[in-house]
Every structure is written in C-alpha cells, then in structure tokens.
Motif scaffolding. Structure first.
Motif, PDB file in Angstrom:
ATOM      1  N   UNK A  10       0.840  -1.186   0.000  1.00  0.00           N
ATOM      2  CA  UNK A  10       0.000   0.000   0.000  1.00  0.00           C
ATOM      3  C   UNK A  10       0.879   1.240   0.000  1.00  0.00           C
ATOM      4  N   UNK A  11       0.259   2.360  -0.242  1.00  0.00           N
ATOM      5  CA  UNK A  11       1.029   3.586  -0.323  1.00  0.00           C
ATOM      6  C   UNK A  11       0.230   4.733   0.256  1.00  0.00           C
ATOM      7  N   UNK A  12       0.919   5.670   0.853  1.00  0.00           N
ATOM      8  CA  UNK A  12       0.281   6.899   1.304  1.00  0.00           C
ATOM      9  C   UNK A  12       1.169   8.050   0.872  1.00  0.00           C
ATOM     10  N   UNK A  13       0.609   9.010   0.192  1.00  0.00           N
ATOM     11  CA  UNK A  13       1.379  10.144  -0.289  1.00  0.00           C
ATOM     12  C   UNK A  13       1.145  11.317   0.633  1.00  0.00           C
ATOM     13  N   UNK A  24      -5.840  -0.420   5.159  1.00  0.00           N
ATOM     14  CA  UNK A  24      -5.679   0.033   3.777  1.00  0.00           C
ATOM     15  C   UNK A  24      -5.378  -1.177   2.912  1.00  0.00           C
ATOM     16  N   UNK A  25      -6.181  -1.399   1.897  1.00  0.00           N
ATOM     17  CA  UNK A  25      -6.014  -2.546   1.012  1.00  0.00           C
ATOM     18  C   UNK A  25      -4.737  -2.468   0.188  1.00  0.00           C
ATOM     19  N   UNK A  26      -4.271  -3.628  -0.212  1.00  0.00           N
ATOM     20  CA  UNK A  26      -3.069  -3.740  -1.029  1.00  0.00           C
ATOM     21  C   UNK A  26      -3.231  -2.939  -2.321  1.00  0.00           C
ATOM     22  N   UNK A  27      -2.150  -2.257  -2.706  1.00  0.00           N
ATOM     23  CA  UNK A  27      -2.097  -1.442  -3.921  1.00  0.00           C
ATOM     24  C   UNK A  27      -3.068  -0.263  -3.889  1.00  0.00           C
ATOM     25  N   UNK A  28      -3.386   0.234  -2.715  1.00  0.00           N
ATOM     26  CA  UNK A  28      -4.237   1.421  -2.604  1.00  0.00           C
ATOM     27  C   UNK A  28      -3.379   2.625  -2.262  1.00  0.00           C
ATOM     28  N   UNK A  29      -3.880   3.798  -2.596  1.00  0.00           N
ATOM     29  CA  UNK A  29      -3.179   5.051  -2.309  1.00  0.00           C
ATOM     30  C   UNK A  29      -4.103   5.930  -1.489  1.00  0.00           C
ATOM     31  N   UNK A  30      -3.557   6.490  -0.394  1.00  0.00           N
ATOM     32  CA  UNK A  30      -4.289   7.444   0.432  1.00  0.00           C
ATOM     33  C   UNK A  30      -3.688   8.820   0.153  1.00  0.00           C
ATOM     34  N   UNK A  31      -4.511   9.738  -0.307  1.00  0.00           N
ATOM     35  CA  UNK A  31      -4.040  11.079  -0.679  1.00  0.00           C
ATOM     36  C   UNK A  31      -3.652  11.890   0.555  1.00  0.00           C
TER      37      UNK A  31
END
Length: 96
Positions: A10-13, A24-31
C-alpha cells in the motif's frame, strides 16, 4: 489513538491521518491530508481522498505496477544501507 495500519504494497502520499483500526487494502493510495476513519476498510487497488476518506477511483494497472516497483526499490535500499552501516560499525568501510 492514531495507528498507521498499511499493508506492504500500500502507499500513502504525504501526511494523512489513520484512525484506530483503519485498514488500507493492497495497492491502494491514500491522498495527502485525508482522514481514514476508525475501523474503515479501504478496498484494494483504489485511490482514496478527503476528510473523511472515500474512494475516488480505481487505480490503473500501470499505477499498481509503480507501487510494486517502488516497494521493491525501498527494500533494496534498506538492504544496501544495512550492509553499509554494518561495515561502518565494524570499521570496514572503504574510502572511495
């Protein structure tokens, strides 16, 4: 209590708030600036944004691929840094 409970891919920017029990699900992005509410389940492969966070859209395959490449890159960097600093601690670093 604020917890960051993200899966490895997962990623968070930027800064976002993850309330207790958020997942947070796999391969999701939180803005950046988003608030993922308590016990919220973000599905895999989506972009979420807002206060309170909501699904904006599904990620394209290329975006998912970039997340995976980025994770692999950071794992490799961590491996190199550990090896380097193990040498520093042992006095075995060569000067270039």
């Amino acid at each position: 209590m604020v917890q960051k409970l993200r899966t490895a891919a997962s990623s968070a920017w930027g800064p976002a708030s993850y309330l207790d029990g958020a997942r947070i699900g796999t391969y999701s992005i939180v803005a950046a600036g988003s608030v993922v509410r308590e016990r919220q389940e973000v599905p895999p492969g989506v972009l979420v944004a807002g206060v309170l966070a909501r699904v904006v859209r599904e990620l394209m395959e290329e975006e998912r691929h970039r997340i995976e490449e980025s994770a692999e890159h950071y794992v490799e960097c961590a491996r190199r840094y550990r090896a380097y600093f193990a040498g520093v601690a042992g006095g075995h670093v060569q000067q270039s």
